[in-house]
Design an enzyme around this catalytic site. Sequence first.
Site, short mmCIF file in Angstrom:
data_model
loop_
_atom_site.label_atom_id
_atom_site.label_comp_id
_atom_site.label_asym_id
_atom_site.label_seq_id
_atom_site.Cartn_x
_atom_site.Cartn_y
_atom_site.Cartn_z
CE LYS A 156 -4.26 -1.74 0.89
NZ LYS A 156 -5.23 -2.38 1.66
CE LYS A 193 -12.86 -4.34 0.81
NZ LYS A 193 -12.08 -4.14 2.03
CE LYS A 208 -5.65 -8.55 -2.10
NZ LYS A 208 -5.61 -7.99 -0.75
#
Length: 327
Positions: free
Chosen positions: A111, A197, A194
């Site tokens: 992130k 969202k 992956k």
Amino acid sequence: MPTILSGIKPTGQLTLGNYIGALSRFKEYQDEGEVYIFIADLHALTLPIESKVLKENSIDIACFYLASGLDPEKSAIFLQSHVSEHAELNAIMQNYLYMGELRRMTQFKEKSLSMKDEAIGLGLFAYPVLMASDILLYQSDEVPVGEDQRQHVELTRDLVTRFNHRYGEILRMPKAVTPKTGARIMSLSDPSKKMSKSDPEGDIFLKDPMNIVRKKIMSAVTDCGSEVTLDPIGKPGIANLLNIYAALSHISQEEAAKVFGGYRYGDFKKAVAEKVVEVLEPFQNEYLRIKESKEYIGVLKSGEEKARRKARKTLTKVQKAVGLLTF
Ligand code: TYM
């Protein structure tokens, strides 16, 4: 009776990955133990988010929980921010995890990769401390999560060992429980990544209309070749679709590969799309009904009370152990 806890962060639209890896499994525990399922809204603040979006996403998750079959009579369903003990335990626990450990967390690395140090909030870095506090506050035995959250639960286990070594048997040792099939659903546009969202192209969102769901699966990236075989290295796109089909049909990936042995890619994708629609359509209708009825408000209020009773007990025990006065 084991205590089971899990949560989902209201950062964006929930995906089929969230459904398969976590959400759809929560209800299985209701008759087996004491279940705490929450909306991790404080965690959602660790990256910039509009307040209106955060509110909407939080309501959505509450409705999705109920639509998934969670029964508020059996499980405590609540908002993390409504039980202030999460933040209080976090304030204590942040002293027992170390910078080096937090820096090694894969999720933090991913992130913060494209961010400058000046723009990385302390909350993003300290995220695993709050997550550990969530888990420990309820003296959880089992934490059902997808594969990507396993590392955070492992860190929580290290924290328990460290804390109990110093203060005695205060905290219960939790363990992550990931499903055999579907612990890591991959992106439809890039099966090496992956499904998350924040990836509209490779995602199936739980709120997508069914024609879009079908379209996304039909245009999923597959591999060269034309016949369906289970080969996660050579054919990761096909393996991912087999995984989705298997998880939604409650069979193994190998069994799914047998079902589709000899199928051409096109017919196989059609069958996967129909399976996803078969599961998502009624789920979505139920979600809409619950949202319209606003029954989630009462559910969250009673969930909060139930959660606080347990949370308070643990917090007091920890406060006493470390030497804070609790008259
Ligand atoms: P979050 O909101 O990112 O994801 C919610 C759950 O969905 C799982 N998941 C997946 N499973 C399979 N395939 C995928 N592609 C996929 N993407 C997501 C996640 O593993 C997770 O189980 N930190 C947590 C929220 C949290 C929490 C907790 C969870 C906060 N405190 C305490 C358990 C216990 C998170 O960000 O999940």
